[in-house]
Write an enzyme that holds these catalytic residues in place. Structure first.
Site, PDB file in Angstrom:
ATOM      1  N   SER A   1      -1.070  -0.226  -1.317  1.00  0.00           N
ATOM      2  CA  SER A   1       0.149  -0.878  -1.791  1.00  0.00           C
ATOM      3  C   SER A   1      -0.014  -2.393  -1.873  1.00  0.00           C
ATOM      4  O   SER A   1      -0.578  -3.026  -0.983  1.00  0.00           O
ATOM      5  CB  SER A   1       1.293  -0.557  -0.824  1.00  0.00           C
ATOM      6  OG  SER A   1       2.471  -1.208  -1.240  1.00  0.00           O
TER       7      SER A   1
ATOM      8  N   LEU B   1       6.865  -9.817   0.242  1.00  0.00           N
ATOM      9  CA  LEU B   1       7.402  -8.546  -0.245  1.00  0.00           C
ATOM     10  C   LEU B   1       8.223  -8.693  -1.520  1.00  0.00           C
ATOM     11  O   LEU B   1       9.197  -7.979  -1.742  1.00  0.00           O
ATOM     12  CB  LEU B   1       8.196  -7.840   0.868  1.00  0.00           C
ATOM     13  CG  LEU B   1       7.322  -7.426   2.054  1.00  0.00           C
ATOM     14  CD1 LEU B   1       8.171  -7.034   3.255  1.00  0.00           C
ATOM     15  CD2 LEU B   1       6.362  -6.292   1.689  1.00  0.00           C
TER      16      LEU B   1
ATOM     17  N   CYS C   1       7.727  -4.714   8.865  1.00  0.00           N
ATOM     18  CA  CYS C   1       8.756  -5.627   8.370  1.00  0.00           C
ATOM     19  C   CYS C   1       9.687  -6.007   9.495  1.00  0.00           C
ATOM     20  O   CYS C   1       9.919  -5.221  10.401  1.00  0.00           O
ATOM     21  CB  CYS C   1       9.597  -4.951   7.294  1.00  0.00           C
ATOM     22  SG  CYS C   1       8.611  -4.394   5.956  1.00  0.00           S
TER      23      CYS C   1
ATOM     24  N   LYS D   1       2.949   3.834   7.548  1.00  0.00           N
ATOM     25  CA  LYS D   1       1.859   2.859   7.530  1.00  0.00           C
ATOM     26  C   LYS D   1       1.972   1.932   8.721  1.00  0.00           C
ATOM     27  O   LYS D   1       2.957   1.210   8.883  1.00  0.00           O
ATOM     28  CB  LYS D   1       1.902   2.056   6.232  1.00  0.00           C
ATOM     29  CG  LYS D   1       0.744   1.088   6.092  1.00  0.00           C
ATOM     30  CD  LYS D   1       0.661   0.582   4.679  1.00  0.00           C
ATOM     31  CE  LYS D   1      -0.465  -0.403   4.503  1.00  0.00           C
ATOM     32  NZ  LYS D   1      -0.495  -0.889   3.112  1.00  0.00           N
TER      33      LYS D   1
ATOM     34  N   GLY E   1      -9.145  -7.646   3.502  1.00  0.00           N
ATOM     35  CA  GLY E   1     -10.499  -7.794   2.979  1.00  0.00           C
ATOM     36  C   GLY E   1     -11.543  -7.442   4.017  1.00  0.00           C
ATOM     37  O   GLY E   1     -11.224  -7.078   5.158  1.00  0.00           O
TER      38      GLY E   1
ATOM     39  N   GLY F   1      -8.425  -0.882   5.170  1.00  0.00           N
ATOM     40  CA  GLY F   1      -8.642  -2.195   5.761  1.00  0.00           C
ATOM     41  C   GLY F   1     -10.071  -2.609   5.488  1.00  0.00           C
ATOM     42  O   GLY F   1     -11.001  -2.134   6.134  1.00  0.00           O
TER      43      GLY F   1
HETATM   44  C1  LIG Z   1      -1.503  -9.318  -1.898  1.00  0.00           C
HETATM   45  C2  LIG Z   1      -1.205  -8.165  -0.986  1.00  0.00           C
HETATM   46  C3  LIG Z   1       0.037  -7.530  -1.034  1.00  0.00           C
HETATM   47  C4  LIG Z   1       0.332  -6.462  -0.191  1.00  0.00           C
HETATM   48  N1  LIG Z   1       1.552  -5.842  -0.282  1.00  0.00           N
HETATM   49  C5  LIG Z   1       1.822  -4.765   0.523  1.00  0.00           C
HETATM   50  C6  LIG Z   1       3.063  -4.058   0.420  1.00  0.00           C
HETATM   51  O1  LIG Z   1       3.915  -4.359  -0.425  1.00  0.00           O
HETATM   52  N2  LIG Z   1       3.281  -3.012   1.266  1.00  0.00           N
HETATM   53  C7  LIG Z   1       2.339  -2.617   2.195  1.00  0.00           C
HETATM   54  O2  LIG Z   1       2.582  -1.662   2.926  1.00  0.00           O
HETATM   55  N3  LIG Z   1       1.156  -3.257   2.288  1.00  0.00           N
HETATM   56  C8  LIG Z   1       0.877  -4.321   1.478  1.00  0.00           C
HETATM   57  N4  LIG Z   1      -0.347  -4.953   1.587  1.00  0.00           N
HETATM   58  C9  LIG Z   1      -1.334  -4.486   2.576  1.00  0.00           C
HETATM   59  C10 LIG Z   1      -2.386  -3.601   1.940  1.00  0.00           C
HETATM   60  O3  LIG Z   1      -1.823  -2.446   1.358  1.00  0.00           O
HETATM   61  C11 LIG Z   1      -3.470  -3.194   2.962  1.00  0.00           C
HETATM   62  O4  LIG Z   1      -2.847  -2.523   4.033  1.00  0.00           O
HETATM   63  C12 LIG Z   1      -4.224  -4.374   3.535  1.00  0.00           C
HETATM   64  O5  LIG Z   1      -4.448  -5.337   2.532  1.00  0.00           O
HETATM   65  C13 LIG Z   1      -5.558  -3.978   4.164  1.00  0.00           C
HETATM   66  O6  LIG Z   1      -6.419  -3.356   3.226  1.00  0.00           O
HETATM   67  P1  LIG Z   1      -7.561  -4.169   2.403  1.00  0.00           P
HETATM   68  O7  LIG Z   1      -8.338  -4.951   3.397  1.00  0.00           O
HETATM   69  O8  LIG Z   1      -8.334  -3.094   1.696  1.00  0.00           O
HETATM   70  O9  LIG Z   1      -6.819  -5.048   1.460  1.00  0.00           O
HETATM   71  C14 LIG Z   1      -0.647  -6.025   0.733  1.00  0.00           C
HETATM   72  C15 LIG Z   1      -1.891  -6.663   0.782  1.00  0.00           C
HETATM   73  C16 LIG Z   1      -2.188  -7.709  -0.066  1.00  0.00           C
HETATM   74  C17 LIG Z   1      -3.540  -8.368   0.004  1.00  0.00           C
END
Ligand SMILES: Cc1cc2nc3c(=O)[nH]c(=O)nc-3n(C[C@H](O)[C@H](O)[C@H](O)COP(=O)(O)O)c2cc1C
Ligand SMILES: Cc1cc2nc3c(=O)[nH]c(=O)nc-3n(C[C@H](O)[C@H](O)[C@H](O)COP(=O)(O)OP(=O)(O)OC[C@H]3O[C@@H](n4cnc5c(N)ncnc54)[C@H](O)[C@@H]3O)c2cc1C
Ligand code: FES
Lengths: 270, 317
Positions: free
Chosen positions: B26, B78, B135, B170, B222, B248
């Protein structure tokens, strides 16, 4: 939107901090419109992690176009890595992205304003306008810190532009800031520009937009923002804009999608 | 030849059946349309859309992101189009595609979560809900729902009571013991757990001495967070009975495999989409290649196969 490996044709230092990079990528060269941009992966690994946004500086006008140039300033890690790249290496590009400059509604005086590296997207625009039959007159106001910033002036002159240079140290052209001199110049013109195109630092963009608004000249400003994705997926690149009918305030537009080129009237300045 | 034998990547997470275990996270893939020219959503295990709230949200002032070593901080705040625009403008594009659509949702109060679940239940084209509990609860002084087992329980119960869709909860990593929260939301009836959300962090510009993010703090994502995520997924897999989605820092097939091996039944890819938009497709192909190399035919033969050489291990340094 394409994801392509382009071949680096050349990567020349043109002043202490500025580089011209030629890239062979026929599909992007054929599609990209003035003011659109590319997200460049400066190396294959994950540190630095994010792609960097860059404008297209010029398309090479072979027919059909197969290559183009970027003009970039070395400011940090990503651009230092770019500067170290050699011809024949490949560079991963995502683009064309965003919505670029629009042609003026009528022929007549066209004014372009550039501050520093803000010159980058303007030659592509200038060539496109000239080659699509606009007769101008065309004027470029170009400001830099020092004379070393004032690259590709001859190119504009060859396209028929009257070029007015300004440097902060007075090393070339008028001394001071572009916006200071521009206001006075505009007040002396019989014909007001049909459009003002501008790219440069935020304070300059703001003054240009305010000047254009005072004189009821349409303005098109290419804006910058920190970008995650470049495609409208992450909502990082927000610029505060006037809310459309019924929308919430504050309203943030994505620079990568709605822009990078904005109508000066849209932006709510800090 | 063994090389041509069919490989199955299909996984079943309780009520949620996926043709492969690779989903997009997401907030990193918009509403599916943004990357569609490069990544046909139908190739993905599932699409998880940007978090939706009852009303549209403007989000935080910029700057909203900052790149760090192997990661990025974000404080998007958000921002989203809100429930109505999602249903009217975004969902119709996704609906005809043969890919499960998971709606990520969040609220400021338990009541808002409940209302959202009610409104989303029974909507054609939605295949599951993912509750973002990272949140602030405005009625509890802004403490995050996901850091308190009791509040997390309430939110998940509220959603559960209003929907028959598969419910994913989540989890945030910004807690002392993530298994406590995992158990609480399991008791509240979540079908699936996904973890981790971003890790709280910050960065400072030493020239101006100002924070890099207008919101001061943000969430780190990241590759930099992958070891943390992997450790937490492993812990939660041990402690809970429901299927787990691991995420993650995943940027490659090998990363995805690590999560599957510690017991995640599916993965989500987030930030890596920005860097390499083709990454999810590469991982899907890469998982097949790996199975072939290992002489296996089914991804389920990999899931939860961590070999711990010397008996149970603690979480010590
Ligand atoms: C720009 C951005 C926006 C995000 N928006 C949401 C969101 O709206 N809802 C949510 O549950 N997680 C959100 N996340 C978290 C990601 O879904 C994910 O849990 C987190 O980035 C870790 O995974 P990654 O390292 O592969 O990015 C967001 C992450 C990023 C970087
Ligand atoms: C639409 C658009 C077009 C651009 N076109 C050009 C161009 O043609 N030539 C050119 O020299 N520069 C251009 N820029 C600015 C260029 O993207 C930055 O100078 C570059 O990203 C700096 O990267 P770095 O790693 O060297 O700097 P660092 O400061 O180390 O970068 C850290 C992070 O901040 C981001 N960042 C830093 N400065 C900027 C900036 N000014 N704008 C956006 N992000 C920034 C980087 O992308 C990176 O994520 C453009 C920016 C945008 C938004
Ligand atoms: S950079 Fe991701 S939305 Fe603009």
């Amino acid at each position: 939107m394409l994801l392509r490996n382009a071949e680096i044709l050349f990567n020349d230092r043109v002043s202490p901090e500025l580089y011209h990079m030629g890239l062979l990528c026929p599909e992007i060269a054929a599609r990209i419109q003035p003011g659109q941009f590319l997200m460049v992966r400066v190396q294959e690994g994950f540190d630095p992690l994010l792609r960097r946004p860059f404008a297209v500086h010029r398309i090479h006008h072979n027919d059909p176009p197969t290559s183009f140039e970027m003009l970039y300033r070395v400011v940090g890690r990503g651009t230092r890595l770019l500067a170290d790249m050699q011809a024949a290496a490949s560079l991963n590009l995502l683009g064309p992205l965003g919505s670029g400059f629009q042609a003026p509604e009528q022929d007549g005086l066209v004014l372009m304003v550039a501050g520093g590296i803000g010159i980058a997207p303007l030659p592509h625009l200038a060539e496109t306008l000239v080659s699509s039959g606009f007769r101008g007159p065309f004027v470029l106001w170009f400001g830099g810190k020092t004379a070393a910033d004032l690259v590709c002036v001859k190119h504009f002159q060859d396209l028929g532009f009257a070029v007015q240079l300004v440097t902060e140290d007075g090393g070339e052209g008028l001394q001071g800031l572009v916006t200071g001199h521009l206001e006075q110049w505009l007040s002396q013109q019989d014909e007001l520009p049909k459009v003002m195109y501008s790219c440069g630092p935020y304070p300059m963009q703001r003054l240009v937009a305010e000047m254009a608004a005072r004189l009821s000249i349409p303005s098109q400003l290419s804006m910058e923002a920190l970008m995650g994705c470049g495609v409208g997926a992450c909502l990082s690149c927000s610029l505060r804009c006037r809310p459309p009918e019924g929308a919430q305030d504050p309203h943030y537009a994505n620079v990568c999608q709605h822009g990078p080129v904005f109508d000066g009237e849209e932006i709510v300045w800090d | 030849m063994a090389n041509d034998s069919p490989i199955s990547l299909a996984v079943e997470l309780g009520p949620l059946k996926l043709k492969n275990p690779v989903m997009v996270a997401s907030g990193t893939f918009g509403y599916g349309q943004e990357y569609a020219e490069l990544v046909p959503p139908e190739r993905l295990g599932a699409v998880v859309v940007k978090g939706i709230s009852l009303e549209p949200r403007s989000g935080n002032p910029p700057p909203r992101i900052w790149e760090t070593c192997g990661g990025m901080l974000n404080s998007i705040g958000l921002q989203n189009v809100g429930l109505r625009a999602f249903l009217e403008e975004k969902l119709p594009w996704l609906r005809p595609l043969s890919v499960p659509v998971i709606v990520n949702l969040f609220g400021n109060t338990v009541e808002e979560y409940r209302e959202l679940a009610t409104a989303l239940d029974g909507q054609e084209g939605i295949d599951g809900l993912e509750i973002n509990i990272s949140c602030p609860n405005v009625k509890a002084g802004g403490m995050t729902f996901g850091s308190d087992p009791e509040m997390a329980f309430q939110v998940v119960s509220a959603v559960r009571s209003k929907t028959n869709l598969p419910v994913i909860t989540k989890l945030t990593p910004n807690v002392t013991d993530i298994t406590v929260i995992a158990k609480a939301v399991e008791d509240a009836g979540t079908d699936i757990l996904s973890l981790i959300n971003t890790v709280a962090g910050m960065a400072v510009d030493v020239q101006t001495r100002q924070p890099r993010l207008a919101n001061v703090v943000g969430g780190l994502s990241g590759p930099a967070i992958k070891p943390i995520a992997l450790r937490m997924v492993w812990q939660v897999v041990q402690a809970s009975r429901v299927p787990v989605i691991g995420l993650g820092g995943i940027v490659s097939t090998e990363d995805a495999l690590e999560f599957l091996i510690v017991g995640a039944q599916a993965v989500q890819v987030g930030t890596a989409n920005f860097v390499n938009p083709g990454v999810t497709l590469e991982i899907i192909d890469g998982l097949e290649d790996y199975l072939r190399q290992q002489g296996l035919a089914d991804i389920n033969e990999i899931i939860g196969t961590l070999e711990v050489p010397r008996g149970p291990v603690g979480i010590g340094e």
